[in-house]
Design an enzyme around this catalytic site. Structure first.
Site, mmCIF file in Angstrom:
data_model
loop_
_atom_site.group_PDB
_atom_site.id
_atom_site.type_symbol
_atom_site.label_atom_id
_atom_site.label_comp_id
_atom_site.label_asym_id
_atom_site.label_seq_id
_atom_site.Cartn_x
_atom_site.Cartn_y
_atom_site.Cartn_z
ATOM 1 N N LYS A 55 0.822 -1.205 0.000
ATOM 2 C CA LYS A 55 0.000 0.000 0.000
ATOM 3 C C LYS A 55 0.862 1.263 0.000
ATOM 4 O O LYS A 55 0.616 2.184 -0.778
ATOM 5 C CB LYS A 55 -0.947 -0.014 1.204
ATOM 6 C CG LYS A 55 -1.886 -1.203 1.190
ATOM 7 C CD LYS A 55 -2.822 -1.228 2.375
ATOM 8 C CE LYS A 55 -2.131 -1.456 3.696
ATOM 9 N NZ LYS A 55 -1.464 -2.756 3.805
ATOM 10 N N THR A 56 1.861 1.269 0.864
ATOM 11 C CA THR A 56 2.753 2.424 0.925
ATOM 12 C C THR A 56 3.491 2.593 -0.400
ATOM 13 O O THR A 56 3.610 3.701 -0.939
ATOM 14 C CB THR A 56 3.787 2.250 2.052
ATOM 15 O OG1 THR A 56 3.100 1.847 3.226
ATOM 16 C CG2 THR A 56 4.538 3.523 2.307
ATOM 17 N N HIS B 101 3.220 -39.212 8.906
ATOM 18 C CA HIS B 101 2.159 -38.208 8.809
ATOM 19 C C HIS B 101 2.307 -37.416 7.506
ATOM 20 O O HIS B 101 1.378 -37.318 6.709
ATOM 21 C CB HIS B 101 2.222 -37.282 10.028
ATOM 22 C CG HIS B 101 1.204 -36.188 10.034
ATOM 23 N ND1 HIS B 101 0.142 -36.172 10.898
ATOM 24 C CD2 HIS B 101 1.089 -35.066 9.285
ATOM 25 C CE1 HIS B 101 -0.598 -35.090 10.669
ATOM 26 N NE2 HIS B 101 -0.028 -34.396 9.698
ATOM 27 N N GLU B 102 3.503 -36.894 7.292
ATOM 28 C CA GLU B 102 3.722 -36.077 6.093
ATOM 29 C C GLU B 102 3.628 -36.932 4.832
ATOM 30 O O GLU B 102 3.103 -36.485 3.811
ATOM 31 C CB GLU B 102 5.085 -35.368 6.154
ATOM 32 C CG GLU B 102 5.270 -34.425 7.345
ATOM 33 C CD GLU B 102 4.182 -33.371 7.476
ATOM 34 O OE1 GLU B 102 3.554 -33.018 6.451
ATOM 35 O OE2 GLU B 102 3.936 -32.907 8.611
ATOM 36 N N ASP C 59 -4.640 -29.932 11.063
ATOM 37 C CA ASP C 59 -5.275 -30.619 9.936
ATOM 38 C C ASP C 59 -6.763 -30.784 10.189
ATOM 39 O O ASP C 59 -7.585 -30.556 9.301
ATOM 40 C CB ASP C 59 -4.665 -32.013 9.752
ATOM 41 C CG ASP C 59 -3.232 -31.953 9.249
ATOM 42 O OD1 ASP C 59 -2.838 -30.873 8.755
ATOM 43 O OD2 ASP C 59 -2.529 -32.969 9.349
HETATM 44 P P1 ADP Z 1 2.116 -1.930 3.242
HETATM 45 O O1 ADP Z 1 2.166 -0.451 3.171
HETATM 46 O O2 ADP Z 1 0.940 -2.512 2.509
HETATM 47 O O3 ADP Z 1 2.253 -2.512 4.607
HETATM 48 P P2 ADP Z 1 4.590 -1.699 1.869
HETATM 49 O O4 ADP Z 1 4.195 -0.903 0.705
HETATM 50 O O5 ADP Z 1 5.253 -0.986 2.983
HETATM 51 O O6 ADP Z 1 3.362 -2.507 2.446
HETATM 52 O O7 ADP Z 1 5.489 -2.900 1.367
HETATM 53 C C1 ADP Z 1 6.717 -3.194 1.938
HETATM 54 C C2 ADP Z 1 7.708 -3.557 0.892
HETATM 55 O O8 ADP Z 1 7.354 -4.780 0.254
HETATM 56 C C3 ADP Z 1 7.801 -2.553 -0.223
HETATM 57 O O9 ADP Z 1 8.679 -1.535 0.096
HETATM 58 C C4 ADP Z 1 8.297 -3.385 -1.377
HETATM 59 O O10 ADP Z 1 9.683 -3.527 -1.340
HETATM 60 C C5 ADP Z 1 7.685 -4.731 -1.113
HETATM 61 N N1 ADP Z 1 6.454 -4.888 -1.902
HETATM 62 C C6 ADP Z 1 5.197 -4.967 -1.441
HETATM 63 N N2 ADP Z 1 4.327 -5.114 -2.457
HETATM 64 C C7 ADP Z 1 5.037 -5.114 -3.589
HETATM 65 C C8 ADP Z 1 4.705 -5.212 -4.983
HETATM 66 N N3 ADP Z 1 3.440 -5.364 -5.402
HETATM 67 N N4 ADP Z 1 5.710 -5.158 -5.874
HETATM 68 C C9 ADP Z 1 6.987 -5.015 -5.468
HETATM 69 N N5 ADP Z 1 7.354 -4.913 -4.191
HETATM 70 C C10 ADP Z 1 6.412 -4.967 -3.245
HETATM 71 ZN ZN ZN Z 2 -0.649 -32.676 8.721
#
Ligand code: ADP
Ligand code: ZN
Length: 611
Positions: free
Chosen positions: A208-209, A424-425, A501
């Site tokens: 998201k960031t 099991h596995e 499981d």
């Molecule tokens: P959120 O804000 O959703 O918690 P971030 O954007 O901070 O997640 O993601 C953390 C890191 O993970 C990013 O800086 C990037 O390096 C990696 N990442 C996450 N999603 C992607 C994506 N779709 N493509 C490439 N890198 C990603």
């Molecule tokens: Zn199992």
């Protein structure tokens, strides 16, 4: 043990007080020596001075601040501190010996010194206060109430959509925002309304960031980022002041993007929660709402906010004109995981054998942040082993580390436990091989102890990328119960290793019976409480009232399904007992079998996949 932040703060303040005191004292000493500079040379004692006077060795004396600068007969200069009891003590003596005496007015700087000294306590208190302010908000000494928003200028933003892998629909959805930020006039001319606030909803690490940064990067606009938790402080009013400050800054640099991470930290429903201390958060939230209402849509500010919990947000935040647009940032599916891996492998020297397709298959449930972590970890492992390139074994090991925690090599399971785990596995794996579609066949069996489980058998999740049939759901149940079935078949007892499981099987069976209509007597009906995807922000909705009779029928169906599946698992394993024994002994011997080795072993164990 939790750290006590207040205690921490107090300790730091104590240290700061000590530090300031030392600085002030040093300063005073410096000041003193500067004011009285040079006068300490040729300093003599009062008694020696009187002796010199009595012996007519002194010609003249200039007195200032009860100190005398005396000129001797041979032209030298000496200094002396005179008697504190005043001129009446030494004047008669000086006059008696005919010494010229002159007085100079006291220096004003000594007045200054006196003032400084008398103000010292006040200064100290002030300094301590400023330090506390600094500590509580981390900014400059006078930044109290300023937002902690980090600003990324367009010329330094290097993140673009190229860095965001997958998320195709999401990127399409935000394309409009980029167009708008680039050319607001075009939009306002046509009267098009652009949302002010967009809520990015998704699990942590899904990007998201990154996405928000990329939007700013693509549109070449400044990017303010702040975390909701930065607004929440212990002093009432600080959060609200910061919100105000952030919006002021943003307005000054519009067009721009404001990104609020963890919106739920500040945007929880008002009046919710236990105990007091929510005044601050509510004030902050109110301020945020007021600011969002306060600027016109076409002012060129877009607020993006991220949360994992839209369900706890105050409904006021989601009203029109606020965060009225929601974009779901999903977990990456297989194809996206591969893309993300490729992004993070850029710039790393990797061996030819590294297959992102295989890695993506082995990492269901990983989010972008995990995949980045995986690539990093693999490179670190290779570096530790002094390799020239990062190869597939590094990635395999890194996958284990990231996913299942570090292998606890020191914890050695007993031989009996190892045998049980191996069976099991093997039970899961063999049934998986027999019953699952080719493209989601088992790709790993391991009995290396992990941080939370004894062993692991990995294959692709059922609903990952296609629409499974009833037959496939049923087979999935059989495979899931295969571990316990093998334990019973071989050892005639059960271990606690099957509990997850059983939980998985029960929830799958329940889903089949009451949601998917895959049952015998109940018919095509959806029962029970509907849990609308929390990402769509709805509360749990009760969709159907149903009778006790139907409920108990459903229970019977679920139980029947589980029992039949378990019987089928046992019966299949019994039929292929020889293969099961061979597989288990191979697993015991090698501890971990993956990929093509595993395929080869299966091919040898059962040449034709006949059920
Ligand atoms: P959120 O804000 O959703 O918690 P971030 O954007 O901070 O997640 O993601 C953390 C890191 O993970 C990013 O800086 C990037 O390096 C990696 N990442 C996450 N999603 C992607 C994506 N779709 N493509 C490439 N890198 C990603
Ligand atoms: Zn199992």
């Amino acid at each position: 043990m939790e750290k006590d932040p207040l205690r921490d703060l107090r300790n730091r303040n104590l240290r700061n007080i000590a530090f300031i005191t030392v600085i002030v004292i040093l300063g005073l000493i410096l000041l003193q020596s500067w004011l009285g500079g040079g006068k300490t040379k040729n300093e003599i004692q009062y008694t020696l001075f009187t002796t010199l006077v009595e012996n007519d060795q002194i010609v003249s004396v200039s007195i200032k601040d009860n100190r005398a600068e005396a000129t001797t007969v041979d032209g030298g200069t000496i200094f002396v501190q005179l008697s504190p009891d005043g001129t009446s003590i030494y004047m008669p003596l000086l006059e008696e010996h005919g010494i010229q005496v002159s007085f100079e007015p006291a220096t004003e700087s000594n007045w200054f010194l006196t003032i400084v000294i008398s103000l010292l306590p006040v200064l100290l208190i002030f300094a301590v206060f400023m330090y506390i302010m600094r500590r509580t908000q981390g900014g400059g000494a006078l930044a109290f109430g300023q937002s902690k928003a980090k600003l990324v200028r367009p010329d330094t933003t290097k993140v673009t959509f190229d860095d965001v892998a997958g998320l195709v629909e999401v990127k399409e959805e935000v394309g409009e925002i980029i167009d708008y930020l680039e050319d607001q006039k075009r939009f306002s001319r046509l009267g098009a309304e652009i949302p002010k606030g967009i809520l990015l909803v998704g699990a942590p690490g899904t990007g998201k960031t990154l996405l928000a940064k990329a939007i700013a990067g693509e549109a070449h606009v400044p990017f303010f980022s702040i975390s909701g938790s930065d607004f929440v402080e212990m002093f009432v009013g600080v959060g609200a002041a910061r919100v105000r400050d952030m919006f002021e800054k943003a307005k000054a640099s519009a067009p721009c993007i404001i990104f609020i991470d963890e919106l739920d930290a500040v945007g929880r429903k008002r009046g919710a929660g236990l105990g007091g201390g929510h005044d601050e958060r509510e004030q902050t939230l109110n301020q945020l709402l007021a600011e969002m209402d306060g600027f016109q849509p076409n002012k060129g500010i877009i607020i993006l906010a991220a949360t994992n919990r839209p369900d706890v947000l105050d409904p006021a935040l989601l009203r029109p004109g606020r965060f009225d647009r929601r974009i779901l940032v999903p977990y990456p599916v297989l194809k996206d995981r591969e893309e993300i891996l490729k992004v993070h492998l850029r710039g790393k020297t990797i061996a030819e054998d590294v297959d992102t397709g295989v890695l993506a298959r082995q990492t269901p449930g990983f989010v972008g942040a995990d995949l980045r972590n995986l690539c990093n970890e693999a490179a670190l492992l290779a570096a530790r082993k002094n390799k020239a390139v990062v190869d597939m074994t590094d990635f395999e090991e890194a996958t284990d580390r990231v996913w299942l925690g570090l292998k606890r090599k020191s914890v050695v399971p007993t031989e009996k436990e190892r045998r049980i785990t191996a069976y099991h596995e093997s039970g899961h794996a063999l049934l998986g091989h027999l019953l699952q579609r080719e493209d989601r066949s088992v790709h790993k069996i391991s009995i290396l102890p992990r941080s939370y489980s004894m062993g692991v058998t990995q294959s692709l999740p059922l609903e990952e990328k296609y629409l499974p049939t009833q037959e496939e759901y049923k087979n999935e149940l059989v495979c899931t119960l295969g571990g316990r079935a093998a334990e019973e078949l071989v050892f005639n007892e059960f271990t606690a290793g099957s509990s997850s499981d059983l939980r998985d099987a029960t929830s799958l069976a329940t889903r089949m019976v009451i949601k998917l209509g895959m049952n015998e007597e109940l018919g095509p009906i959806s029962l029970g409480r509907e849990r609308v995807d929390v990402f769509l922000g709805e509360e749990i909705v009760k969709s159907h009232e149903h009778s006790e009779e139907i409920a108990s029928l459903a229970d019977r169906e679920i139980r029947g399904l589980l029992i039949r599946s378990y019987e089928k698992a046992k019966q299949l394993l019994k039929k292929h007992r020889a293969a099961l024994d061979r597989l288990a002994s191979e697993v015991l011997k090698r501890e971990e079998i993956t990929g093509s080795e595993l395929d080869a072993l299966f091919a040898e164990l059962m040449p034709a996949p006949a059920v």
